[in-house]
Design a protein around this motif. Structure first.
Motif, mmCIF file in Angstrom:
data_model
loop_
_atom_site.group_PDB
_atom_site.id
_atom_site.type_symbol
_atom_site.label_atom_id
_atom_site.label_comp_id
_atom_site.label_asym_id
_atom_site.label_seq_id
_atom_site.Cartn_x
_atom_site.Cartn_y
_atom_site.Cartn_z
ATOM 1 N N ILE A 1 -0.256 7.333 2.794
ATOM 2 C CA ILE A 1 0.761 8.272 3.264
ATOM 3 C C ILE A 1 1.725 7.599 4.242
ATOM 4 O O ILE A 1 2.932 7.874 4.237
ATOM 5 C CB ILE A 1 0.093 9.543 3.862
ATOM 6 C CG1 ILE A 1 1.103 10.657 3.988
ATOM 7 C CG2 ILE A 1 -0.624 9.296 5.169
ATOM 8 C CD1 ILE A 1 1.638 11.151 2.688
ATOM 9 N N LEU B 1 -5.062 -11.028 3.640
ATOM 10 C CA LEU B 1 -3.685 -11.434 3.334
ATOM 11 C C LEU B 1 -3.186 -12.551 4.237
ATOM 12 O O LEU B 1 -2.199 -13.217 3.922
ATOM 13 C CB LEU B 1 -2.728 -10.234 3.439
ATOM 14 C CG LEU B 1 -3.104 -8.958 2.671
ATOM 15 C CD1 LEU B 1 -1.927 -7.988 2.644
ATOM 16 C CD2 LEU B 1 -3.571 -9.256 1.250
ATOM 17 N N ALA C 1 -17.484 9.080 6.226
ATOM 18 C CA ALA C 1 -17.829 10.414 5.714
ATOM 19 C C ALA C 1 -18.620 10.284 4.424
ATOM 20 O O ALA C 1 -18.482 9.301 3.690
ATOM 21 C CB ALA C 1 -16.546 11.205 5.448
ATOM 22 N N SER D 1 -10.570 0.132 3.337
ATOM 23 C CA SER D 1 -10.744 0.490 4.750
ATOM 24 C C SER D 1 -12.006 -0.190 5.243
ATOM 25 O O SER D 1 -13.091 0.065 4.709
ATOM 26 C CB SER D 1 -10.914 1.995 4.906
ATOM 27 O OG SER D 1 -9.761 2.624 4.449
ATOM 28 N N MET E 1 -2.063 -1.578 4.558
ATOM 29 C CA MET E 1 -3.469 -1.893 4.330
ATOM 30 C C MET E 1 -4.156 -1.904 5.695
ATOM 31 O O MET E 1 -3.532 -2.258 6.697
ATOM 32 C CB MET E 1 -3.518 -3.305 3.715
ATOM 33 C CG MET E 1 -4.855 -3.803 3.300
ATOM 34 S SD MET E 1 -4.627 -5.533 2.755
ATOM 35 C CE MET E 1 -6.171 -5.847 1.948
ATOM 36 N N GLY F 1 0.813 -1.221 0.000
ATOM 37 C CA GLY F 1 0.000 0.000 0.000
ATOM 38 C C GLY F 1 0.840 1.261 0.000
ATOM 39 O O GLY F 1 1.818 1.381 0.747
HETATM 40 P P1 FAD Z 1 -4.685 4.809 3.221
HETATM 41 O O1 FAD Z 1 -4.865 6.189 2.713
HETATM 42 O O2 FAD Z 1 -5.839 4.125 3.830
HETATM 43 O O3 FAD Z 1 -4.124 3.952 2.016
HETATM 44 C C1 FAD Z 1 -3.931 2.564 2.069
HETATM 45 C C2 FAD Z 1 -3.380 2.160 0.719
HETATM 46 O O4 FAD Z 1 -3.195 0.756 0.719
HETATM 47 C C3 FAD Z 1 -4.327 2.506 -0.426
HETATM 48 O O5 FAD Z 1 -3.639 3.185 -1.436
HETATM 49 C C4 FAD Z 1 -4.811 1.132 -0.884
HETATM 50 O O6 FAD Z 1 -5.121 1.086 -2.267
HETATM 51 C C5 FAD Z 1 -3.621 0.276 -0.536
HETATM 52 N N1 FAD Z 1 -3.989 -1.132 -0.404
HETATM 53 C C6 FAD Z 1 -4.971 -1.634 0.376
HETATM 54 N N2 FAD Z 1 -5.047 -2.968 0.214
HETATM 55 C C7 FAD Z 1 -4.075 -3.313 -0.670
HETATM 56 C C8 FAD Z 1 -3.638 -4.545 -1.225
HETATM 57 N N3 FAD Z 1 -4.217 -5.726 -0.912
HETATM 58 N N4 FAD Z 1 -2.606 -4.511 -2.103
HETATM 59 C C9 FAD Z 1 -2.009 -3.359 -2.432
HETATM 60 N N5 FAD Z 1 -2.379 -2.161 -1.941
HETATM 61 C C10 FAD Z 1 -3.403 -2.144 -1.063
HETATM 62 N N6 FAD Z 1 -6.624 13.345 8.035
HETATM 63 C C11 FAD Z 1 -6.093 14.551 8.362
HETATM 64 O O7 FAD Z 1 -4.975 14.606 8.894
HETATM 65 N N7 FAD Z 1 -6.763 15.718 8.091
HETATM 66 C C12 FAD Z 1 -7.987 15.720 7.485
HETATM 67 O O8 FAD Z 1 -8.563 16.776 7.221
HETATM 68 C C13 FAD Z 1 -8.575 14.477 7.153
HETATM 69 N N8 FAD Z 1 -9.781 14.423 6.527
HETATM 70 C C14 FAD Z 1 -10.200 13.244 5.965
HETATM 71 C C15 FAD Z 1 -11.324 13.255 5.133
HETATM 72 C C16 FAD Z 1 -11.699 12.097 4.471
HETATM 73 C C17 FAD Z 1 -12.894 12.129 3.570
HETATM 74 C C18 FAD Z 1 -10.956 10.913 4.644
HETATM 75 C C19 FAD Z 1 -11.333 9.676 3.900
HETATM 76 C C20 FAD Z 1 -9.866 10.890 5.507
HETATM 77 C C21 FAD Z 1 -9.472 12.054 6.170
HETATM 78 N N9 FAD Z 1 -8.350 12.088 7.013
HETATM 79 C C22 FAD Z 1 -7.837 13.291 7.423
HETATM 80 C C23 FAD Z 1 -7.682 10.844 7.435
HETATM 81 C C24 FAD Z 1 -6.465 10.543 6.569
HETATM 82 O O9 FAD Z 1 -6.810 10.671 5.225
HETATM 83 C C25 FAD Z 1 -6.018 9.132 6.825
HETATM 84 O O10 FAD Z 1 -5.810 8.907 8.219
HETATM 85 C C26 FAD Z 1 -4.705 8.802 6.111
HETATM 86 O O11 FAD Z 1 -4.645 9.374 4.827
HETATM 87 C C27 FAD Z 1 -4.609 7.298 6.026
HETATM 88 O O12 FAD Z 1 -3.401 6.930 5.445
HETATM 89 P P2 FAD Z 1 -2.882 5.443 5.469
HETATM 90 O O13 FAD Z 1 -1.417 5.510 5.305
HETATM 91 O O14 FAD Z 1 -3.414 4.733 6.653
HETATM 92 O O15 FAD Z 1 -3.435 4.731 4.171
#
Ligand code: FAD
Length: 493
Positions: A11, A287, A308, A430, A278, A8
């Motif tokens: 960020i 997985l 949301a 998610s 993920m 994944g």
């Molecule tokens: P995610 O963004 O959940 O990404 C996971 C990645 O893993 C994805 O690209 C997915 O495709 C990949 N993946 C999943 N399964 C597999 C697989 N089997 N094989 C390969 N790839 C896979 N946070 C703030 O700080 N400020 C805000 O204003 C804010 N507002 C938000 C508003 C909305 C509408 C949303 C949805 C979220 C908001 N957040 C905010 C929260 C923030 O976006 C998340 O906490 C953060 O971006 C999550 O990042 P992450 O690294 O957990 O991964």
């Protein structure tokens, strides 16, 4: 050289890739989507550009330190500016509050608009700072699952000051004691939604959040929120990180209790470390489905955060009375949260958040127009009839905004696209479309979130919003930091 494979390119996955590359690992990031960023991505629609998910940028130092770690000048990749007005608030009774970044100006504004003494606001923010100072290094910056965290002097000192973090009252109860004016209570209760929780259940410890916004500030990345993703991917690629897009991972390969790599598109990628970005629920269920005995059931059964519903609207007009961040409060906050958490549907008068990035990045909308990201908090996906709920919400939101702005907005909407709990779940895997992993609706939530390292499968790590320390960009970036401090150097053989 040791190899790390990351599932994944959210960020946290990207930040982990950077940290491990700096630590000497050969890093490969395997991403299911055709683009990086996960929730932190962007949408183009008929001449409008929208940041798809996060819109509020706090704690930028956690981003810039990644460039510094790689001995790069952050300004060569990424620039951002501090907001003078963090957010503008509109109430149904006609009250409007500008939340100035400057504490004195902010406290003065609250006193002028509500009669709540400025001194109460200053005192409240000082308490918020104290909670931060007690909790930050224990709950956020380190693993809660390693003995050495608890053997540190600063942790022990925090434990002695535990009652000061106010874990046994709810946020709402503490805020009602701090302020006489219901509008001010509602203002501070809203911070529970910053991690998808309910102020009527979440511990008052979460009253730490205003400190992050009012002390450290809120920022706007000059090229939009998506530029956080873009600039970090560029940094990672420069460090030799390999990104594979359109590559869904199907399995973590485990041999004799040790993670040996992952399986994607019918092929194994062998690695010394496997890091899953993920959602932890799907990591186990999809997985690691062959190993049900290794699933930490209690942790996985934690209540999910809220989700949301977002309408991305291209609007044919400029509204000078609106800012970058705007809140239109519901008249009955308690009823709104009861609908989200108990009834699991959408209240007829939801609190509406509008983000308009074209206020700062003018090319995000055509001349004379604005890009409105219109979001309400909704329950996680439990199979509700979303099409019906969304149709009702659209109508209610348009009526509310038209009423408060004094203008019928429906005819001004030139184009629309929608993100809802179902599409959040399918686009980013998610569980239930929750946007911050698990909720923080009880005082034990911090301890029940999944650790950043598997205690049962050697070599398997977890980063991102569904694990410790929690959701939101800053905490996701900290999860990457915690992992990098747990693993040996990648140059060790
Ligand atoms: P995610 O963004 O959940 O990404 C996971 C990645 O893993 C994805 O690209 C997915 O495709 C990949 N993946 C999943 N399964 C597999 C697989 N089997 N094989 C390969 N790839 C896979 N946070 C703030 O700080 N400020 C805000 O204003 C804010 N507002 C938000 C508003 C909305 C509408 C949303 C949805 C979220 C908001 N957040 C905010 C929260 C923030 O976006 C998340 O906490 C953060 O971006 C999550 O990042 P992450 O690294 O957990 O991964």
């Amino acid at each position: 050289q040791q190899k790390a494979v990351i599932v994944g390119a959210g960020i946290a996955g990207i930040a982990t890739a950077i940290r491990l590359a700096v630590k000497g690992y050969a890093v490969q990031v395997v991403e299911a989507n055709s683009y990086p960023g996960g929730k932190l991505s962007e949408i183009e629609l008929q001449g409008y550009r929208f940041d798809a998910g996060p819109s509020l940028f706090t704690m930028p130092q956690y981003v810039t330190e990644l460039f510094q770690l790689a001995s790069k000048n952050p300004a060569d990749y990424f620039s951002y500016q501090k907001l003078d007005v963090v957010c503008k608030y509109f109430y149904e009774d006609g009250t409007q509050i500008n939340a100035y970044a400057d504490t004195k100006a902010f406290a003065g504004e609250i006193q002028n608009k509500t009669g709540e003494p400025a001194a109460s606001i200053i005192k409240y923010l000082a308490n918020s700072r104290d909670i931060y100072n007690i909790t930050n290094h224990v709950f956020l910056e380190r693993s809660l699952h390693r003995l050495q965290t608890f053997l540190r002097w600063d942790t022990l000192r925090s434990v002695f000051r535990f009652p000061q973090i106010d874990p046994f009252r709810t946020m709402h109860r503490a805020n009602s004691k701090s302020f006489a004016d219901a509008r001010v209570v509602q203002f501070f209760d809203r911070y529970a939604t910053y991690n998808g929780s309910n102020p009527y259940q979440a511990p008052a410890t979460l009253n730490v959040i205003p400190h992050l916004e009012h002390h450290f500030g809120a920022y706007f990345p000059e090229r939009g929120m998506y530029n956080i993703t873009q600039s970090l991917v560029k940094l990672a690629e420069g460090l030799g990180v390999q990104f594979n897009y359109n590559s869904k991972v199907d399995e973590v390969v485990v041999i004799n209790g040790i993670a040996k790599g992952i399986r994607t598109k019918g092929e194994n990628i062998i690695a010394n470390l496997v890091i899953s970005n993920m959602d932890v629920w799907f990591t186990y269920k999809k997985l690691l489905s062959k190993y049900p005995k290794l699933h930490p059931q209690k942790t996985l059964n934690q209540e999910r955060s809220s989700s949301a519903l977002i309408f991305y609207w291209g609007v044919n007009k400029v509204f000078p009375q609106l800012n970058l961040h705007n809140i239109f409060f519901s008249a009955d906050y308690k009823a709104e949260f009861e609908h989200i958490w108990q009834q699991q549907d959408i209240y007829h008068d939801p609190t509406v958040y509008i983000n308009i990035s074209s206020k700062y990045k003018t090319d995000d909308a055509p001349d004379g127009c604005e890009n409105w990201f219109v979001m309400i908090n909704v329950p996680a996906n439990n199979g509700q009839d979303w099409d019906q709920l969304i149709a009702g919400a659209r109508e209610n939101i348009q009526q509310k905004l038209s009423r408060i702005l004094g203008e019928d907005i429906a005819p001004l909407i030139a184009c629309e696209t929608i993100l809802d709990p179902r599409s959040i779940e399918s686009k980013t895997s998610s569980y239930k479309g929750s946007i911050y992993g698990t909720s923080s609706n009880n005082q034990f939530a911090a301890f029940l979130r999944h650790a950043n390292r598997s205690s049962k499968i050697n070599g398997l790590y977890f980063c991102g919003g569904s694990v410790h320390p929690g959701g939101g960009i800053p905490l996701c970036l900290l999860s990457a930091k915690i992992i990098s401090e747990m693993v040996p150097n990648g140059t060790q053989t």
